[in-house]
Design a protein around this motif. Structure first.
Motif, PDB file in Angstrom:
ATOM      1  N   GLY A  71      13.692 -22.205   9.697  1.00 42.03           N
ATOM      2  CA  GLY A  71      14.886 -22.830   9.142  1.00 42.03           C
ATOM      3  C   GLY A  71      14.682 -24.148   8.437  1.00 42.03           C
ATOM      4  N   GLY A  72      13.438 -24.479   8.054  1.00 44.03           N
ATOM      5  CA  GLY A  72      13.178 -25.760   7.412  1.00 44.03           C
ATOM      6  C   GLY A  72      12.859 -25.622   5.941  1.00 44.03           C
ATOM      7  N   ILE A  73      12.447 -26.734   5.336  1.00 41.90           N
ATOM      8  CA  ILE A  73      12.045 -26.735   3.937  1.00 41.90           C
ATOM      9  C   ILE A  73      10.552 -27.038   3.858  1.00 41.90           C
ATOM     10  CG2 ILE A  73      14.320 -27.516   3.193  1.00 41.90           C
ATOM     11  CD1 ILE A  73      13.027 -30.295   2.661  1.00 41.90           C
ATOM     12  N   SER A  74       9.968 -26.702   2.726  1.00 36.61           N
ATOM     13  CA  SER A  74       8.552 -26.952   2.503  1.00 36.61           C
ATOM     14  C   SER A  74       8.398 -27.819   1.265  1.00 36.61           C
ATOM     15  CB  SER A  74       7.799 -25.625   2.324  1.00 36.61           C
ATOM     16  OG  SER A  74       6.413 -25.850   2.208  1.00 36.61           O
ATOM     17  N   VAL A  75       7.550 -28.837   1.360  1.00 37.12           N
ATOM     18  CA  VAL A  75       7.379 -29.802   0.282  1.00 37.12           C
ATOM     19  C   VAL A  75       5.894 -29.918  -0.049  1.00 37.12           C
ATOM     20  CG1 VAL A  75       7.736 -32.196  -0.440  1.00 37.12           C
ATOM     21  CG2 VAL A  75       9.404 -31.092   1.074  1.00 37.12           C
ATOM     22  N   LEU A  76       5.591 -30.037  -1.348  1.00 40.17           N
ATOM     23  CA  LEU A  76       4.210 -30.249  -1.793  1.00 40.17           C
ATOM     24  C   LEU A  76       3.988 -31.742  -1.999  1.00 40.17           C
ATOM     25  CD1 LEU A  76       1.462 -29.235  -2.812  1.00 40.17           C
ATOM     26  CD2 LEU A  76       2.491 -29.015  -5.100  1.00 40.17           C
ATOM     27  N   ALA A  77       3.004 -32.297  -1.289  1.00 40.87           N
ATOM     28  CA  ALA A  77       2.717 -33.731  -1.369  1.00 40.87           C
ATOM     29  C   ALA A  77       1.886 -34.052  -2.606  1.00 40.87           C
ATOM     30  CB  ALA A  77       1.971 -34.183  -0.121  1.00 40.87           C
ATOM     31  N   THR A  78       2.076 -35.266  -3.100  1.00 39.30           N
ATOM     32  CA  THR A  78       1.243 -35.805  -4.181  1.00 39.30           C
ATOM     33  C   THR A  78       0.738 -37.178  -3.745  1.00 39.30           C
ATOM     34  OG1 THR A  78       3.083 -36.919  -5.301  1.00 39.30           O
ATOM     35  CG2 THR A  78       2.670 -34.616  -5.889  1.00 39.30           C
ATOM     36  N   SER A  79      -0.151 -37.753  -4.530  1.00 44.91           N
ATOM     37  CA  SER A  79      -0.675 -39.083  -4.185  1.00 44.91           C
ATOM     38  C   SER A  79       0.420 -40.139  -4.196  1.00 44.91           C
ATOM     39  CB  SER A  79      -1.798 -39.481  -5.162  1.00 44.91           C
ATOM     40  OG  SER A  79      -2.914 -38.631  -5.001  1.00 44.91           O
ATOM     41  N   SER A  80       1.425 -39.950  -5.049  1.00 48.45           N
ATOM     42  CA  SER A  80       2.495 -40.943  -5.163  1.00 48.45           C
ATOM     43  C   SER A  80       3.655 -40.678  -4.211  1.00 48.45           C
ATOM     44  CB  SER A  80       3.021 -40.998  -6.601  1.00 48.45           C
ATOM     45  OG  SER A  80       3.520 -39.731  -6.997  1.00 48.45           O
ATOM     46  N   ASP A  81       3.827 -39.424  -3.779  1.00 46.98           N
ATOM     47  CA  ASP A  81       4.973 -39.074  -2.938  1.00 46.98           C
ATOM     48  C   ASP A  81       4.587 -37.936  -2.005  1.00 46.98           C
ATOM     49  OD1 ASP A  81       7.414 -38.691  -1.769  1.00 46.98           O
ATOM     50  OD2 ASP A  81       8.344 -37.746  -3.528  1.00 46.98           O
ATOM     51  N   VAL A  82       4.441 -38.276  -0.726  1.00 50.19           N
ATOM     52  CA  VAL A  82       4.082 -37.247   0.250  1.00 50.19           C
ATOM     53  C   VAL A  82       5.229 -36.271   0.465  1.00 50.19           C
ATOM     54  CG1 VAL A  82       3.498 -36.888   2.693  1.00 50.19           C
ATOM     55  CG2 VAL A  82       2.365 -38.691   1.386  1.00 50.19           C
ATOM     56  N   ILE A 120      14.601 -25.052  17.275  1.00 45.23           N
ATOM     57  CA  ILE A 120      13.830 -26.135  16.657  1.00 45.23           C
ATOM     58  C   ILE A 120      13.608 -25.823  15.179  1.00 45.23           C
ATOM     59  CG2 ILE A 120      11.613 -27.352  16.647  1.00 45.23           C
ATOM     60  CD1 ILE A 120      11.449 -26.788  19.659  1.00 45.23           C
ATOM     61  N   ILE A 121      13.919 -26.791  14.331  1.00 44.43           N
ATOM     62  CA  ILE A 121      13.698 -26.657  12.897  1.00 44.43           C
ATOM     63  C   ILE A 121      12.286 -27.173  12.558  1.00 44.43           C
ATOM     64  CG2 ILE A 121      14.523 -27.279  10.600  1.00 44.43           C
ATOM     65  CD1 ILE A 121      16.493 -25.625  12.201  1.00 44.43           C
ATOM     66  N   ILE A 122      11.564 -26.433  11.743  1.00 49.07           N
ATOM     67  CA  ILE A 122      10.230 -26.882  11.320  1.00 49.07           C
ATOM     68  C   ILE A 122      10.230 -27.085   9.813  1.00 49.07           C
ATOM     69  CG2 ILE A 122       7.770 -26.354  11.215  1.00 49.07           C
ATOM     70  CD1 ILE A 122       8.078 -24.623  13.670  1.00 49.07           C
ATOM     71  N   HIS A 123       9.935 -28.311   9.400  1.00 49.68           N
ATOM     72  CA  HIS A 123       9.722 -28.634   7.993  1.00 49.68           C
ATOM     73  C   HIS A 123       8.219 -28.815   7.774  1.00 49.68           C
ATOM     74  CE1 HIS A 123      14.045 -29.315   7.617  1.00 49.68           C
ATOM     75  NE2 HIS A 123      13.978 -30.126   8.670  1.00 49.68           N
ATOM     76  N   THR A 124       7.736 -28.400   6.619  1.00 49.15           N
ATOM     77  CA  THR A 124       6.302 -28.496   6.365  1.00 49.15           C
ATOM     78  C   THR A 124       6.033 -29.294   5.102  1.00 49.15           C
ATOM     79  OG1 THR A 124       6.238 -26.424   5.091  1.00 49.15           O
ATOM     80  CG2 THR A 124       5.905 -26.261   7.469  1.00 49.15           C
ATOM     81  N   ILE A 125       4.932 -30.018   5.130  1.00 46.72           N
ATOM     82  CA  ILE A 125       4.457 -30.771   3.969  1.00 46.72           C
ATOM     83  C   ILE A 125       3.026 -30.343   3.705  1.00 46.72           C
ATOM     84  CG2 ILE A 125       3.899 -33.060   3.079  1.00 46.72           C
ATOM     85  CD1 ILE A 125       6.165 -34.187   4.745  1.00 46.72           C
ATOM     86  N   GLY A 126       2.835 -29.678   2.586  1.00 50.71           N
ATOM     87  CA  GLY A 126       1.497 -29.246   2.193  1.00 50.71           C
ATOM     88  C   GLY A 126       0.780 -30.378   1.468  1.00 50.71           C
ATOM     89  N   ILE A 127      -0.387 -30.757   1.976  1.00 50.84           N
ATOM     90  CA  ILE A 127      -1.091 -31.900   1.417  1.00 50.84           C
ATOM     91  C   ILE A 127      -2.495 -31.473   0.992  1.00 50.84           C
ATOM     92  CG2 ILE A 127      -1.826 -32.711   3.715  1.00 50.84           C
ATOM     93  CD1 ILE A 127      -1.358 -35.593   2.590  1.00 50.84           C
ATOM     94  N   GLY A 128      -2.774 -31.565  -0.300  1.00 49.55           N
ATOM     95  CA  GLY A 128      -4.063 -31.141  -0.832  1.00 49.55           C
ATOM     96  C   GLY A 128      -3.924 -30.456  -2.170  1.00 49.55           C
ATOM     97  N   SER A 129      -5.043 -29.982  -2.672  1.00 51.05           N
ATOM     98  CA  SER A 129      -5.079 -29.335  -3.992  1.00 51.05           C
ATOM     99  C   SER A 129      -5.300 -27.838  -3.841  1.00 51.05           C
ATOM    100  CB  SER A 129      -6.209 -29.935  -4.835  1.00 51.05           C
ATOM    101  OG  SER A 129      -6.449 -29.151  -5.973  1.00 51.05           O
ATOM    102  N   PRO A 130      -4.493 -26.995  -4.519  1.00 50.53           N
ATOM    103  CA  PRO A 130      -4.711 -25.545  -4.472  1.00 50.53           C
ATOM    104  C   PRO A 130      -6.044 -25.128  -5.101  1.00 50.53           C
ATOM    105  CG  PRO A 130      -2.503 -26.076  -5.280  1.00 50.53           C
ATOM    106  CD  PRO A 130      -3.285 -27.350  -5.278  1.00 50.53           C
TER     107      PRO A 130
END
Length: 352
Positions: A275-286, A223-233
Protein backbone atom coordinates in the motif's frame (compact mmCIF):
# COMPACT_ATOMS: atom_id res chain seq x y z
CA UNK A 1 14.23 13.40 43.51
CA UNK A 2 17.86 14.52 43.56
CA UNK A 3 20.41 13.61 40.90
CA UNK A 4 23.76 14.94 39.69
CA UNK A 5 24.59 15.67 36.06
CA UNK A 6 28.39 15.27 36.36
CA UNK A 7 29.17 12.84 39.18
CA UNK A 8 32.82 12.59 38.13
CA UNK A 9 33.53 15.96 39.78
CA UNK A 10 32.78 14.45 43.20
CA UNK A 11 36.39 13.22 43.18
CA UNK A 12 37.59 16.84 43.16
CA UNK A 13 35.98 17.40 46.58
CA UNK A 14 38.82 15.33 48.01
CA UNK A 15 41.06 18.34 47.34
CA UNK A 16 39.29 20.38 50.06
CA UNK A 17 40.87 18.68 53.12
CA UNK A 18 44.18 18.64 51.26
CA UNK A 19 44.00 22.42 50.77
CA UNK A 20 43.14 22.92 54.45
CA UNK A 21 46.11 20.79 55.49
CA UNK A 22 48.43 22.68 53.15
CA UNK A 23 47.24 26.02 54.53
CA UNK A 24 47.87 25.09 58.16
CA UNK A 25 51.22 23.58 57.16
CA UNK A 26 52.21 26.90 55.56
CA UNK A 27 51.20 28.76 58.75
CA UNK A 28 53.28 26.34 60.83
CA UNK A 29 56.32 26.61 58.56
CA UNK A 30 56.04 30.41 58.56
CA UNK A 31 55.97 30.44 62.37
CA UNK A 32 59.07 28.22 62.52
CA UNK A 33 60.84 30.46 60.01
CA UNK A 34 60.05 33.54 62.15
CA UNK A 35 61.41 31.79 65.24
CA UNK A 36 64.67 31.04 63.40
CA UNK A 37 64.83 34.65 62.27
CA UNK A 38 65.05 36.02 65.80
CA UNK A 39 62.81 37.60 68.41
CA UNK A 40 59.16 36.81 67.66
CA UNK A 41 57.86 39.92 69.42
CA UNK A 42 60.27 42.11 67.47
CA UNK A 43 59.14 40.52 64.18
CA UNK A 44 55.50 41.15 65.07
CA UNK A 45 56.25 44.80 65.77
CA UNK A 46 58.02 45.12 62.42
CA UNK A 47 55.06 43.53 60.61
CA UNK A 48 52.35 44.86 62.85
CA UNK A 49 49.96 45.74 60.06
CA UNK A 50 49.50 42.07 59.05
CA UNK A 51 46.60 40.18 60.64
CA UNK A 52 46.53 36.39 60.96
CA UNK A 53 42.79 36.57 61.49
CA UNK A 54 42.32 38.36 58.16
CA UNK A 55 44.50 35.75 56.43
CA UNK A 56 42.33 33.01 57.90
CA UNK A 57 39.18 34.77 56.74
CA UNK A 58 40.51 35.16 53.18
CA UNK A 59 41.46 31.48 53.09
CA UNK A 60 38.02 30.40 54.33
CA UNK A 61 36.29 32.60 51.72
CA UNK A 62 38.45 31.16 48.93
CA UNK A 63 37.99 27.60 50.18
CA UNK A 64 34.20 27.87 50.41
CA UNK A 65 34.07 29.55 46.97
CA UNK A 66 36.11 26.66 45.53
CA UNK A 67 33.70 24.18 47.14
CA UNK A 68 30.69 25.95 45.58
CA UNK A 69 32.42 25.94 42.16
CA UNK A 70 32.85 22.17 42.44
CA UNK A 71 29.19 21.78 43.42
CA UNK A 72 28.20 23.89 40.40
CA UNK A 73 30.30 21.58 38.18
CA UNK A 74 28.62 18.52 39.72
CA UNK A 75 25.32 20.25 38.84
CA UNK A 76 22.66 19.06 41.32
CA UNK A 77 19.32 18.42 39.63
CA UNK A 78 15.85 18.02 41.08
CA UNK A 79 12.61 16.99 39.49
CA UNK A 80 11.70 13.71 37.80
CA UNK A 81 8.02 14.00 38.66
CA UNK A 82 5.34 12.34 36.59
CA UNK A 83 3.37 14.49 34.20
CA UNK A 84 0.73 13.79 31.54
CA UNK A 85 1.61 14.65 27.95
CA UNK A 86 -0.40 14.38 24.75
CA UNK A 87 1.33 13.44 21.53
CA UNK A 88 0.04 13.02 17.99
CA UNK A 89 1.94 11.29 15.24
CA UNK A 90 2.88 8.11 13.43
CA UNK A 91 5.36 5.31 14.02
CA UNK A 92 8.02 5.04 11.31
CA UNK A 93 10.83 2.54 10.87
CA UNK A 94 13.63 3.34 8.44
CA UNK A 95 14.86 0.07 6.94
CA UNK A 96 18.29 0.90 5.51
CA UNK A 97 20.45 -1.26 3.26
CA UNK A 98 24.07 -1.36 4.47
CA UNK A 99 25.43 -4.01 2.13
CA UNK A 100 28.73 -3.30 0.34
CA UNK A 101 26.87 -2.22 -2.79
CA UNK A 102 25.67 0.86 -0.87
CA UNK A 103 29.26 2.18 -1.07
CA UNK A 104 28.78 2.67 -4.83
CA UNK A 105 29.18 6.29 -5.88
CA UNK A 106 26.59 6.62 -8.64
CA UNK A 107 24.73 8.70 -6.02
CA UNK A 108 27.16 11.24 -4.54
CA UNK A 109 28.99 11.04 -2.20
CA UNK A 110 27.83 7.41 -2.01
CA UNK A 111 24.49 5.63 -1.88
CA UNK A 112 24.73 5.09 1.87
CA UNK A 113 26.03 8.55 2.84
CA UNK A 114 23.42 10.30 0.71
CA UNK A 115 20.69 8.18 2.32
CA UNK A 116 21.98 9.03 5.81
CA UNK A 117 21.96 12.76 4.99
CA UNK A 118 18.34 12.54 3.87
CA UNK A 119 17.31 10.55 6.95
CA UNK A 120 18.88 13.17 9.22
CA UNK A 121 16.90 15.89 7.43
CA UNK A 122 13.77 13.79 7.94
CA UNK A 123 14.46 13.46 11.69
CA UNK A 124 14.81 17.24 11.97
CA UNK A 125 11.27 17.64 10.60
CA UNK A 126 9.55 15.11 12.86
CA UNK A 127 7.08 16.35 15.47
CA UNK A 128 5.45 13.80 17.74
CA UNK A 129 6.28 10.89 15.42
CA UNK A 130 8.29 7.97 16.71
CA UNK A 131 11.17 6.68 14.60
CA UNK A 132 13.15 3.46 14.59
CA UNK A 133 16.02 2.22 12.43
CA UNK A 134 16.68 -1.29 11.12
CA UNK A 135 19.83 -1.95 9.07
CA UNK A 136 20.43 -4.99 6.94
CA UNK A 137 22.79 -6.77 4.58
CA UNK A 138 22.85 -10.59 4.62
CA UNK A 139 20.98 -10.35 7.92
CA UNK A 140 19.16 -7.56 9.74
CA UNK A 141 19.75 -5.68 12.97
CA UNK A 142 17.65 -3.23 15.03
CA UNK A 143 19.88 -0.17 15.22
CA UNK A 144 17.31 1.94 17.12
CA UNK A 145 13.94 0.92 18.65
CA UNK A 146 11.03 3.27 17.93
CA UNK A 147 11.47 6.44 19.98
CA UNK A 148 10.77 10.17 20.08
CA UNK A 149 14.35 10.82 21.20
CA UNK A 150 15.48 12.46 17.97
CA UNK A 151 18.91 13.31 19.36
CA UNK A 152 19.56 9.62 20.00
CA UNK A 153 18.20 8.78 16.54
CA UNK A 154 20.73 11.09 14.88
CA UNK A 155 23.53 9.73 17.04
CA UNK A 156 22.78 6.12 16.08
CA UNK A 157 22.34 7.15 12.44
CA UNK A 158 25.82 8.67 12.40
CA UNK A 159 27.34 5.35 13.48
CA UNK A 160 25.94 3.38 10.55
CA UNK A 161 28.55 1.98 8.13
CA UNK A 162 28.59 -0.96 5.73
CA UNK A 163 30.78 -3.02 8.08
CA UNK A 164 28.20 -3.13 10.91
CA UNK A 165 26.63 -6.33 9.55
CA UNK A 166 29.19 -9.16 9.44
CA UNK A 167 27.16 -11.26 6.98
CA UNK A 168 27.16 -9.69 3.53
CA UNK A 169 24.33 -10.05 1.02
CA UNK A 170 20.94 -8.37 0.75
CA UNK A 171 18.11 -9.97 2.72
CA UNK A 172 15.30 -7.46 2.20
CA UNK A 173 12.55 -9.88 3.22
CA UNK A 174 14.09 -10.60 6.63
CA UNK A 175 14.65 -6.86 7.19
CA UNK A 176 11.01 -6.05 6.40
CA UNK A 177 9.78 -8.77 8.76
CA UNK A 178 12.03 -7.49 11.56
CA UNK A 179 10.86 -3.92 10.93
CA UNK A 180 7.20 -4.97 11.05
CA UNK A 181 7.74 -6.84 14.31
CA UNK A 182 9.48 -3.79 15.74
CA UNK A 183 6.41 -1.68 14.98
CA UNK A 184 3.90 -4.19 16.32
CA UNK A 185 5.69 -5.53 19.41
CA UNK A 186 4.71 -2.56 21.57
CA UNK A 187 5.34 -2.51 25.29
CA UNK A 188 2.86 0.38 25.63
CA UNK A 189 -0.62 -0.36 24.25
CA UNK A 190 -1.26 3.40 24.00
CA UNK A 191 0.63 3.37 20.70
CA UNK A 192 -1.17 0.36 19.21
CA UNK A 193 -3.65 2.47 17.19
CA UNK A 194 -1.06 4.81 15.65
CA UNK A 195 -0.46 4.51 11.90
CA UNK A 196 2.66 2.51 11.15
CA UNK A 197 4.96 2.78 8.17
CA UNK A 198 8.21 1.31 6.92
CA UNK A 199 10.51 3.30 4.64
CA UNK A 200 12.78 0.88 2.78
CA UNK A 201 15.93 2.47 1.32
CA UNK A 202 17.94 0.08 -0.84
CA UNK A 203 19.33 -0.59 -4.29
CA UNK A 204 16.96 -3.55 -4.49
CA UNK A 205 19.58 -6.20 -5.18
CA UNK A 206 17.96 -9.01 -3.21
CA UNK A 207 19.66 -12.41 -3.24
CA UNK A 208 18.55 -14.00 0.01
CA UNK A 209 14.76 -14.28 0.35
CA UNK A 210 11.30 -13.32 -0.93
CA UNK A 211 10.97 -9.58 -0.27
CA UNK A 212 7.55 -9.33 -1.94
CA UNK A 213 6.09 -12.07 0.27
CA UNK A 214 7.40 -10.24 3.36
CA UNK A 215 5.83 -7.00 2.08
CA UNK A 216 2.46 -8.71 1.61
CA UNK A 217 2.63 -10.08 5.15
CA UNK A 218 3.43 -6.66 6.59
CA UNK A 219 0.60 -5.11 4.58
CA UNK A 220 -1.86 -7.66 5.93
CA UNK A 221 -0.86 -6.55 9.44
CA UNK A 222 -1.77 -2.93 8.69
CA UNK A 223 1.73 -1.64 7.93
CA UNK A 224 2.38 0.58 4.92
CA UNK A 225 5.73 0.14 3.16
CA UNK A 226 7.20 2.94 1.06
CA UNK A 227 10.37 2.27 -0.91
CA UNK A 228 13.19 4.47 -2.15
CA UNK A 229 15.37 3.00 -4.85
CA UNK A 230 18.89 4.38 -4.62
CA UNK A 231 21.44 3.72 -7.36
CA UNK A 232 21.86 3.50 -11.11
CA UNK A 233 19.97 0.98 -13.31
CA UNK A 234 23.01 0.89 -15.60
CA UNK A 235 25.26 -0.34 -12.85
CA UNK A 236 28.58 0.82 -11.36
CA UNK A 237 31.51 -0.93 -9.67
CA UNK A 238 31.77 -1.14 -5.87
CA UNK A 239 34.77 0.86 -4.64
CA UNK A 240 37.30 -0.37 -2.09
CA UNK A 241 38.55 2.46 0.10
CA UNK A 242 41.58 2.93 2.35
CA UNK A 243 42.11 6.12 4.37
CA UNK A 244 39.25 7.79 2.53
CA UNK A 245 40.66 7.08 -0.95
CA UNK A 246 39.47 4.59 -3.56
CA UNK A 247 42.21 1.98 -4.00
CA UNK A 248 40.35 -0.40 -6.30
CA UNK A 249 37.03 -2.08 -7.01
CA UNK A 250 35.45 -5.21 -5.63
CA UNK A 251 35.95 -8.36 -7.71
CA UNK A 252 34.35 -11.78 -7.60
CA UNK A 253 36.21 -15.07 -7.14
CA UNK A 254 36.98 -15.16 -10.87
CA UNK A 255 38.62 -11.73 -10.75
CA UNK A 256 35.79 -9.97 -12.56
CA UNK A 257 34.79 -6.51 -11.32
CA UNK A 258 31.44 -6.67 -9.52
CA UNK A 259 28.80 -4.35 -10.95
CA UNK A 260 25.90 -3.27 -8.75
CA UNK A 261 22.63 -2.25 -10.43
CA UNK A 262 19.47 -0.73 -9.06
CA UNK A 263 16.56 -3.20 -9.17
CA UNK A 264 13.70 -0.71 -9.28
CA UNK A 265 11.19 -3.37 -10.33
CA UNK A 266 11.60 -5.14 -6.99
CA UNK A 267 11.33 -1.88 -5.04
CA UNK A 268 8.09 -1.00 -6.85
CA UNK A 269 6.66 -4.47 -6.21
CA UNK A 270 7.41 -4.25 -2.48
CA UNK A 271 5.65 -0.87 -2.21
CA UNK A 272 2.68 -1.94 -4.34
CA UNK A 273 2.04 -5.03 -2.20
CA UNK A 274 2.06 -3.03 1.04
CA UNK A 275 0.00 0.00 0.00
CA UNK A 276 2.92 2.42 -0.32
CA UNK A 277 4.64 4.45 -3.02
CA UNK A 278 8.00 3.92 -4.66
CA UNK A 279 10.45 6.75 -5.37
CA UNK A 280 13.67 6.85 -7.41
CA UNK A 281 16.45 8.71 -5.58
CA UNK A 282 18.88 11.11 -7.21
CA UNK A 283 22.00 12.85 -5.91
CA UNK A 284 20.00 16.04 -5.39
CA UNK A 285 16.79 14.50 -4.01
CA UNK A 286 16.56 11.14 -2.28
CA UNK A 287 12.77 11.39 -2.30
CA UNK A 288 12.00 11.22 1.40
CA UNK A 289 9.83 14.35 1.22
CA UNK A 290 7.39 12.57 -1.11
CA UNK A 291 7.23 9.61 1.23
CA UNK A 292 6.72 11.80 4.30
CA UNK A 293 3.89 13.63 2.53
CA UNK A 294 2.15 10.28 2.13
CA UNK A 295 2.72 9.40 5.80
CA UNK A 296 1.35 12.78 6.91
CA UNK A 297 -1.87 12.10 5.01
CA UNK A 298 -2.50 9.07 7.18
CA UNK A 299 -4.66 9.34 10.27
CA UNK A 300 -2.60 10.25 13.31
CA UNK A 301 -3.86 9.16 16.71
CA UNK A 302 -3.53 11.26 19.84
CA UNK A 303 -1.87 9.43 22.71
CA UNK A 304 -1.87 10.47 26.37
CA UNK A 305 1.21 9.32 28.22
CA UNK A 306 2.78 9.68 31.63
CA UNK A 307 6.48 10.40 31.71
CA UNK A 308 9.08 11.86 34.00
CA UNK A 309 9.65 15.55 33.52
CA UNK A 310 13.11 16.91 32.85
CA UNK A 311 15.33 17.66 35.79
CA UNK A 312 15.71 21.27 36.92
CA UNK A 313 19.38 22.29 37.04
CA UNK A 314 20.68 24.41 39.94
CA UNK A 315 24.35 24.97 39.04
CA UNK A 316 23.79 28.71 38.50
CA UNK A 317 22.87 29.20 42.16
CA UNK A 318 26.13 27.68 43.37
CA UNK A 319 28.16 29.48 40.71
CA UNK A 320 26.61 32.80 41.79
CA UNK A 321 27.42 32.17 45.48
CA UNK A 322 31.01 31.29 44.54
CA UNK A 323 31.31 34.53 42.56
CA UNK A 324 30.05 36.62 45.50
CA UNK A 325 32.50 34.95 47.88
CA UNK A 326 35.42 35.57 45.50
CA UNK A 327 34.46 39.23 45.14
CA UNK A 328 34.35 39.57 48.95
CA UNK A 329 37.74 37.85 49.15
CA UNK A 330 39.22 40.41 46.74
CA UNK A 331 38.12 43.34 48.95
CA UNK A 332 39.27 41.76 52.22
CA UNK A 333 42.91 42.71 52.85
CA UNK A 334 45.37 41.19 55.30
CA UNK A 335 45.83 44.58 56.95
CA UNK A 336 44.58 44.99 60.52
CA UNK A 337 41.49 47.17 61.04
CA UNK A 338 40.00 48.35 64.32
CA UNK A 339 36.52 47.02 63.68
CA UNK A 340 37.85 43.59 62.74
CA UNK A 341 40.13 43.47 65.79
CA UNK A 342 37.02 43.98 67.91
CA UNK A 343 35.33 40.97 66.27
CA UNK A 344 38.52 38.85 66.06
CA UNK A 345 36.60 35.81 64.81
CA UNK A 346 39.37 33.85 63.12
CA UNK A 347 42.57 34.86 64.83
CA UNK A 348 44.45 34.87 68.09
CA UNK A 349 42.35 36.43 70.89
CA UNK A 350 45.51 38.21 72.08
CA UNK A 351 46.21 39.71 68.67
CA UNK A 352 46.37 43.56 68.81
Amino acid sequence: MLDFAHKEFFYALAALPFLVAMYFLSIYLRKKAIERFGETDLFKRLTGESSLAKKNLKFILALVAFAFILIALIDPETGSHLENINTTGSDIVITLDVSNSMNAQDIQPSRLERAKEAIQQLIDKLQGDRIGIVIFAGQSLVQLPVTTDYTAAKMFLGQIQTDLIPVQGTAIGEALTRSANLLLDEGDSAFSKRSKSIILISDGENFEDDAVAAAKEAGSRGIIIHTIGIGSPDGVPIPIEANGKVTGYKKDKDGTTVITKLNMNLMESVAMNAGGISVLATSSDVGLDKVVDQINKMKKSKVSLKRYSDYNEHFLIFAFIALILLIIDIFVTEKKTKWYQQLNLFGNPNEK
